[in-house]
Motif scaffolding. Sequence first.
Motif, PDB file in Angstrom:
ATOM      1  N   GLY A  72      84.451  96.439 152.139  1.00 51.90           N
ATOM      2  CA  GLY A  72      84.443  96.096 150.730  1.00 51.90           C
ATOM      3  C   GLY A  72      83.578  97.054 149.932  1.00 51.90           C
ATOM      4  N   TYR A  73      82.377  97.287 150.441  1.00 51.24           N
ATOM      5  CA  TYR A  73      81.491  98.251 149.798  1.00 51.24           C
ATOM      6  C   TYR A  73      82.153  99.614 149.720  1.00 51.24           C
ATOM      7  N   ARG A  74      82.821  99.967 150.813  1.00 51.60           N
ATOM      8  CA  ARG A  74      83.485 101.274 150.868  1.00 51.60           C
ATOM      9  C   ARG A  74      84.464 101.426 149.711  1.00 51.60           C
ATOM     10  N   VAL A  75      85.361 100.440 149.577  1.00 56.56           N
ATOM     11  CA  VAL A  75      86.334 100.482 148.485  1.00 56.56           C
ATOM     12  C   VAL A  75      85.619 100.527 147.146  1.00 56.56           C
ATOM     13  N   PHE A  76      84.603  99.681 147.031  1.00 61.62           N
ATOM     14  CA  PHE A  76      83.825  99.630 145.787  1.00 61.62           C
ATOM     15  C   PHE A  76      83.283 101.010 145.443  1.00 61.62           C
ATOM     16  N   VAL A  77      82.625 101.621 146.420  1.00 60.85           N
ATOM     17  CA  VAL A  77      81.982 102.910 146.173  1.00 60.85           C
ATOM     18  C   VAL A  77      83.009 104.009 145.911  1.00 60.85           C
ATOM     19  N   ASP A  78      84.095 103.979 146.685  1.00 59.63           N
ATOM     20  CA  ASP A  78      85.066 105.067 146.582  1.00 59.63           C
ATOM     21  C   ASP A  78      85.955 104.980 145.355  1.00 59.63           C
ATOM     22  N   THR A  79      86.350 103.787 144.990  1.00 62.61           N
ATOM     23  CA  THR A  79      87.374 103.725 143.947  1.00 62.61           C
ATOM     24  C   THR A  79      87.011 102.874 142.739  1.00 62.61           C
ATOM     25  N   LEU A  80      86.030 102.001 142.864  1.00 63.50           N
ATOM     26  CA  LEU A  80      85.790 101.084 141.754  1.00 63.50           C
ATOM     27  C   LEU A  80      84.540 101.402 140.957  1.00 63.50           C
ATOM     28  N   LEU A  81      83.651 102.110 141.602  1.00 62.04           N
ATOM     29  CA  LEU A  81      82.331 102.297 141.038  1.00 62.04           C
ATOM     30  C   LEU A  81      82.368 103.074 139.735  1.00 62.04           C
ATOM     31  N   SER A  82      81.674 102.544 138.712  1.00 66.82           N
ATOM     32  CA  SER A  82      81.493 103.354 137.505  1.00 66.82           C
ATOM     33  C   SER A  82      80.050 103.838 137.505  1.00 66.82           C
ATOM     34  N   VAL A  83      79.898 105.131 137.787  1.00 66.25           N
ATOM     35  CA  VAL A  83      78.564 105.701 137.916  1.00 66.25           C
ATOM     36  C   VAL A  83      77.871 105.765 136.570  1.00 66.25           C
TER      37      VAL A  83
END
Lengths: 348, 348
Positions: A72-83
């Motif tokens: 879940g974190y992986r998906v979050f970091v790779d595709t969902l995260l707004s830096v």
Amino acid sequence: MPELTERAQFLLKALTERYIREGQPVGSRTLARDAGLRLSPATIRNVMADLEELGLVSSPHTSAGRIPTVQGYRVFVDTLLSVKPLDDALLNELRTNLDADSESRDLVATVSSLLSDATRLAGIVTLPRRKHASLQRVEFLPLSEKKVLAILVISDKEVRNCILRTEQAYSAAELQQYSNFLNQQFAGRDIDDVRGRLLSELRETRETLDRMMATALQMADQVLGQAEQGSDYVLAGQTNLMEFQELCNVATLRHLFEAFNEKRQILHLLDQCVENEGVQIFIGEESGYQMLDECSLVTAPYSVDGQVLGVLGVIGPTRMAYERVIPIVDATARILSAALNSRNKAPY
Amino acid sequence: MPELTERAQFLLKALTERYIREGQPVGSRTLARDAGLRLSPATIRNVMADLEELGLVSSPHTSAGRIPTVQGYRVFVDTLLSVKPLDDALLNELRTNLDADSESRDLVATVSSLLSDATRLAGIVTLPRRKHASLQRVEFLPLSEKKVLAILVISDKEVRNCILRTEQAYSAAELQQYSNFLNQQFAGRDIDDVRGRLLSELRETRETLDRMMATALQMADQVLGQAEQGSDYVLAGQTNLMEFQELCNVATLRHLFEAFNEKRQILHLLDQCVENEGVQIFIGEESGYQMLDECSLVTAPYSVDGQVLGVLGVIGPTRMAYERVIPIVDATARILSAALNSRNKAPY
DNA sequence: TGTTAGCACTCCCGGTCAATGAGTGCTAGA
DNA sequence: TCTAGCACTCATTGACCGGGAGTGCTAACA
């Protein structure tokens, strides 16, 4: 993950963000309120069931909310995260605190502290290690009867010295001669190269050439041998890790701190990040090292003239504020690279 | 404590030893069996009541056994302790693992590890710092246009180098001249002394003498200034402390580790041990530092030619095996002193 | 077909309670 | 001066219970 509907993505993001903020499993009711979608908890529950089936979230027990899994974190970091864009004050602080003129080791220590202060996690920076460093010069000084101080100048900020024990006494003049000879032969050349030549020359000329040269070569070889093994890192702010509840049991901390002391495993992990360009993230078990199971590692390589010299990053709990940490690590790597570059360009 | 009957002393000793071994409050029944005196638990209880009144033991709650207080440990350590003779195997290990030829910093690190391994506690060793070190020689090497490498040889095992930024460029020949001049003037003299002279000469001769000398003096002063501030220590085996239940809550550990990182307070404490000759022990709050409330510190100074150079020791829980630890610390200090001495005597 | 309300169910958490056991202080007798 | 006995205290453990948070499922609704 093309199977993920937009809504599912949105909810995964909201859930992860909330969990990172609060540290508590997030229930459907909370999420419904939090996400701003006009959906009932029941609907959310259905989506959650889907996400759980995909292995992106899980619940610690039946009647708790959900938390993101490593995937879940992986998906979050790779595709969902707004830096988050880096705030200027911090950027300036990083810049101004880097004294580009200090020696490598001090510089690295400073950067490590800066990282740990800025993120409130543990900062880590490997010592710069250039694959192809050139030898600027060598000096030998007599210390006592059978001891010689060898000084190895690699660049205008990297100097190594080591004390050699010799079989017999050498005078200052002799040593001077040796170093002159070596500098003449090898100054400006690649260190590995030098070492190779030294070895072959030593073999070839053992009988034919005069003793002086043999000794000089031997000494130089000794120094280079010692100088090279310096693969190391500097860690700062380990104690920050003690603030996080998820790491707060003594067994976990102990394994972690022992690994820090050992260095071997951590170094091996960091080595893997050298090749990657830009920020790289290991989440939880992804690292493959047990003591980091509940930690994430955010790294970025730093370099001079396009040649990667080392890696820096932070270590913290899996549940860390990635959107803040990632830009900090990224920026720090750039700033360090820039600092190293600018001073490297100083004419000799 | 003349008020203490022989029996009371014996029982305090037995109780402390047992508590150190087992880590559990010791009850009267246990003690009666353990001590070997043919006394009933009830009698023991009376003695315990006396000891409690004197502040030497206390019970965590009404119906638990007794444990020694800090004052109890004090009496135990000062008057009751029967120190175990050091076992030869260990002694040998200490001796052989000390490579008397390595540089100070490495040597200190080794000793620190040895201490921590031998005691299974945290080992600590301050870097040697001589009040009156003499300067063996100085060298300057050009690094890049405005950078000069200064090398300060203090003894055949202590070398410091630092990179100076200069206002202008100097040629190798110039630098050579400078160092020759300085060596001529100052080699063999006490470092503090040299510094004092440098300053006064700088003032006096600013206008009159030629620029060369002024620069040389200035450089030397810079180097000495940087070289001197090196009051520091090397710690090893911190993670050993995580094994002890009494230290096993994260808050305590955190304070401790933060203090280790800070160094200031610990150094201050260690400084107090320099004056004392032989083993010195701080038990619990005696140290005056909160983060060490539940720890004891066993230290001994090490020296060369009767001049104390530093302090070494171990940090562990108050409940540590003093009878084992004390001789180890003592012996290590002696061995380190001896090692430093023997190599110092090497003729120059 | 997607969304929602309702409901039974599960599980953690905190509190209470009683039993247990280790150890104590005190007293009276040897 | 020592000891046996006894009442008492207190931490620990396990069982139990109720409340709360959240779930899955089902049936109804748009």
